[in-house]
Design a protein around this motif. Structure first.
Motif, mmCIF file in Angstrom:
data_model
loop_
_atom_site.group_PDB
_atom_site.id
_atom_site.type_symbol
_atom_site.label_atom_id
_atom_site.label_comp_id
_atom_site.label_asym_id
_atom_site.label_seq_id
_atom_site.Cartn_x
_atom_site.Cartn_y
_atom_site.Cartn_z
ATOM 1 N N ASP A 1 -49.916 30.214 -43.798
ATOM 2 C CA ASP A 1 -50.007 31.664 -44.153
ATOM 3 C C ASP A 1 -51.528 32.146 -43.630
ATOM 4 O OD1 ASP A 1 -51.254 30.494 -46.197
ATOM 5 O OD2 ASP A 1 -50.683 31.555 -47.659
ATOM 6 N N SER A 2 -52.684 31.604 -44.206
ATOM 7 C CA SER A 2 -53.843 31.980 -44.030
ATOM 8 C C SER A 2 -54.257 31.499 -42.430
ATOM 9 C CB SER A 2 -54.777 31.326 -44.850
ATOM 10 O OG SER A 2 -54.702 30.069 -45.134
ATOM 11 N N GLU A 3 -53.786 30.355 -42.227
ATOM 12 C CA GLU A 3 -54.134 29.805 -40.702
ATOM 13 C C GLU A 3 -53.518 30.735 -39.740
ATOM 14 O OE1 GLU A 3 -52.822 25.652 -41.012
ATOM 15 O OE2 GLU A 3 -54.954 24.937 -41.636
ATOM 16 N N LEU A 4 -52.468 31.087 -40.141
ATOM 17 C CA LEU A 4 -51.576 32.152 -38.862
ATOM 18 C C LEU A 4 -52.373 33.491 -39.018
ATOM 19 C CD1 LEU A 4 -49.222 32.747 -37.417
ATOM 20 C CD2 LEU A 4 -47.860 33.732 -39.379
ATOM 21 N N GLU B 1 -64.961 28.153 -39.876
ATOM 22 C CA GLU B 1 -65.801 28.823 -40.829
ATOM 23 C C GLU B 1 -66.703 29.536 -39.734
ATOM 24 O OE1 GLU B 1 -67.481 28.522 -45.171
ATOM 25 O OE2 GLU B 1 -67.359 26.708 -44.127
ATOM 26 N N THR B 2 -67.370 28.533 -39.077
ATOM 27 C CA THR B 2 -68.418 29.000 -38.126
ATOM 28 C C THR B 2 -67.894 30.062 -37.234
ATOM 29 O OG1 THR B 2 -69.151 26.747 -38.096
ATOM 30 C CG2 THR B 2 -69.873 28.061 -36.497
ATOM 31 N N GLY B 3 -66.673 30.099 -36.626
ATOM 32 C CA GLY B 3 -66.087 30.987 -35.771
ATOM 33 C C GLY B 3 -65.951 32.207 -36.482
ATOM 34 N N MET B 4 -65.349 31.985 -37.641
ATOM 35 C CA MET B 4 -65.455 33.418 -38.467
ATOM 36 C C MET B 4 -66.697 34.079 -38.622
ATOM 37 S SD MET B 4 -62.367 34.213 -39.527
ATOM 38 C CE MET B 4 -60.494 33.738 -39.107
ATOM 39 N N LEU B 5 -67.593 33.119 -39.028
ATOM 40 C CA LEU B 5 -69.083 33.890 -39.370
ATOM 41 C C LEU B 5 -69.356 34.384 -37.992
ATOM 42 C CD1 LEU B 5 -71.474 34.165 -41.037
ATOM 43 C CD2 LEU B 5 -72.359 31.923 -40.409
ATOM 44 N N LEU B 6 -69.319 34.125 -37.082
ATOM 45 C CA LEU B 6 -69.631 34.471 -35.494
ATOM 46 C C LEU B 6 -68.872 35.754 -35.510
ATOM 47 C CD1 LEU B 6 -71.482 34.175 -33.172
ATOM 48 C CD2 LEU B 6 -69.769 32.711 -32.226
ATOM 49 N N LEU C 1 -61.694 47.809 -39.895
ATOM 50 C CA LEU C 1 -60.626 46.740 -40.583
ATOM 51 C C LEU C 1 -60.750 45.466 -40.247
ATOM 52 C CD1 LEU C 1 -57.860 46.932 -42.169
ATOM 53 C CD2 LEU C 1 -56.708 47.229 -40.152
ATOM 54 N N GLN C 2 -60.987 45.073 -38.929
ATOM 55 C CA GLN C 2 -61.247 43.933 -38.545
ATOM 56 C C GLN C 2 -62.316 43.181 -39.128
ATOM 57 O OE1 GLN C 2 -61.443 42.868 -33.994
ATOM 58 N NE2 GLN C 2 -60.301 44.939 -33.734
ATOM 59 N N ASN C 3 -63.258 43.829 -39.559
ATOM 60 C CA ASN C 3 -64.495 43.423 -40.182
ATOM 61 C C ASN C 3 -64.059 43.007 -41.576
ATOM 62 O OD1 ASN C 3 -67.066 42.702 -40.511
ATOM 63 N ND2 ASN C 3 -67.913 44.535 -40.302
ATOM 64 N N VAL C 4 -63.282 43.852 -42.208
ATOM 65 C CA VAL C 4 -62.929 43.676 -43.789
ATOM 66 C C VAL C 4 -61.945 42.325 -43.678
ATOM 67 C CG1 VAL C 4 -61.505 44.245 -45.575
ATOM 68 C CG2 VAL C 4 -63.007 45.928 -44.487
ATOM 69 N N VAL C 5 -61.037 42.382 -42.834
ATOM 70 C CA VAL C 5 -59.937 41.286 -42.851
ATOM 71 C C VAL C 5 -60.657 39.843 -42.433
ATOM 72 C CG1 VAL C 5 -58.080 40.168 -41.674
ATOM 73 C CG2 VAL C 5 -57.846 42.593 -42.201
ATOM 74 N N ILE C 6 -61.570 39.774 -41.437
ATOM 75 C CA ILE C 6 -62.487 38.565 -41.273
ATOM 76 C C ILE C 6 -63.519 38.071 -42.362
ATOM 77 C CG2 ILE C 6 -64.502 37.707 -39.656
ATOM 78 C CD1 ILE C 6 -62.801 39.160 -37.406
ATOM 79 N N ALA C 7 -63.890 39.115 -43.032
ATOM 80 C CA ALA C 7 -64.612 38.914 -44.071
ATOM 81 C C ALA C 7 -63.972 38.254 -45.274
ATOM 82 C CB ALA C 7 -65.328 39.894 -44.799
ATOM 83 N N PHE C 8 -62.701 38.736 -45.658
ATOM 84 C CA PHE C 8 -61.931 38.129 -46.609
ATOM 85 C C PHE C 8 -61.567 36.513 -46.073
ATOM 86 C CE2 PHE C 8 -57.560 37.088 -47.709
ATOM 87 C CZ PHE C 8 -57.799 36.900 -49.221
ATOM 88 N N THR C 9 -61.050 36.437 -44.735
ATOM 89 C CA THR C 9 -60.669 35.076 -44.230
ATOM 90 C C THR C 9 -61.878 34.192 -44.467
ATOM 91 O OG1 THR C 9 -59.339 36.336 -42.958
ATOM 92 C CG2 THR C 9 -59.539 33.890 -42.495
ATOM 93 N N TRP C 10 -62.970 34.842 -44.143
ATOM 94 C CA TRP C 10 -64.165 33.789 -44.080
ATOM 95 C C TRP C 10 -64.281 33.357 -45.540
ATOM 96 C CZ3 TRP C 10 -69.639 35.090 -45.242
ATOM 97 C CH2 TRP C 10 -70.677 34.273 -45.209
ATOM 98 N N LYS D 1 -62.311 32.961 -47.742
ATOM 99 C CA LYS D 1 -61.172 32.129 -48.200
ATOM 100 C C LYS D 1 -61.357 30.820 -47.749
ATOM 101 C CE LYS D 1 -56.304 32.110 -48.706
ATOM 102 N NZ LYS D 1 -54.936 32.889 -48.538
ATOM 103 N N LEU D 2 -61.971 30.777 -46.612
ATOM 104 C CA LEU D 2 -62.217 29.642 -45.943
ATOM 105 C C LEU D 2 -63.409 28.747 -46.392
ATOM 106 C CD1 LEU D 2 -61.977 30.161 -42.033
ATOM 107 C CD2 LEU D 2 -60.955 28.442 -43.173
ATOM 108 N N GLY D 3 -64.343 29.460 -47.038
ATOM 109 C CA GLY D 3 -65.294 28.715 -47.702
ATOM 110 C C GLY D 3 -64.894 28.179 -48.878
ATOM 111 N N LYS D 4 -63.777 28.748 -49.638
ATOM 112 C CA LYS D 4 -63.162 28.230 -50.775
ATOM 113 C C LYS D 4 -62.597 26.902 -50.307
ATOM 114 C CE LYS D 4 -60.959 30.574 -53.741
ATOM 115 N NZ LYS D 4 -60.200 31.513 -54.445
ATOM 116 N N GLU D 5 -61.536 27.107 -49.194
ATOM 117 C CA GLU D 5 -61.079 26.070 -49.098
ATOM 118 C C GLU D 5 -61.771 24.725 -48.551
ATOM 119 O OE1 GLU D 5 -58.214 24.770 -45.208
ATOM 120 O OE2 GLU D 5 -58.290 26.824 -45.612
ATOM 121 N N ARG D 6 -62.900 25.114 -47.924
ATOM 122 C CA ARG D 6 -63.797 23.955 -47.563
ATOM 123 C C ARG D 6 -64.527 23.278 -48.737
ATOM 124 N NH1 ARG D 6 -68.944 24.320 -47.631
ATOM 125 N NH2 ARG D 6 -69.121 26.266 -47.223
#
Length: 133
Positions: free
Chosen positions: A19-22, A74-79, A103-112, A114-119
């Motif tokens: 789900d999140s990787e998609l 996570e690095t790609g999301m931060l960039l 909208l892209q900024n909000v979605v990417i911030a949330f995904t970043w 979430k990735l931090g939590k996964e890491r």
């Protein structure tokens, strides 16, 4: 050297089970495909450098998805997050605000986030030996 069968097998698993990787794959496609096409069509006055950085972030995310590397993703999301924040600031300074970039900024911030939590979860599991010690 990377095993291409394993690399592309990761994408098959993402499309079937994730789900999140998609969501990350879709973000990557927007950064690499949609935003530069929009810039090339003359729909924006923003410098091409920012779209190149967005494409670079998308390619880093794509590589991280293929290699199953959370830190790379996570690095790609931060960039990408820095890129879209800069685009929003440039838009705002020209008295214009694009809801697509917001909208892209909000979605990417949330995904970043979430990735931090996964890491962190993977790091903690690795330290405790998966509960076997």
């Amino acid at each position: 050297m990377i095993d291409l069968k394993k690399f592309f097998g990761s994408f098959r698993n993402i499309l079937i089970y994730s789900d999140s990787e998609l969501l990350e794959l879709v973000i990557c496609l927007v950064l690499v495909g949609v935003n530069p096409i929009r810039a090339a069509s003359g729909g924006t006055y923003l410098p091409e450098l920012w779209f190149f950085l967005g494409m670079l972030g998308g390619l880093i995310i794509l590589w991280g998805l293929g290699t199953r590397n959370v830190k790379c993703r996570e690095t790609g999301m931060l960039l990408a997050l820095v890129n879209l924040t800069a685009l929003n600031v440039i838009d705002f300074r020209h008295y214009h605000l694009d809801p697509g970039y917001l909208l892209q900024n909000v979605v990417i911030a949330f995904t970043w986030w979430k990735l931090g939590k996964e890491r962190m979860t993977k790091e903690f599991r690795g330290r405790c030996g998966h509960g076997t010690k």
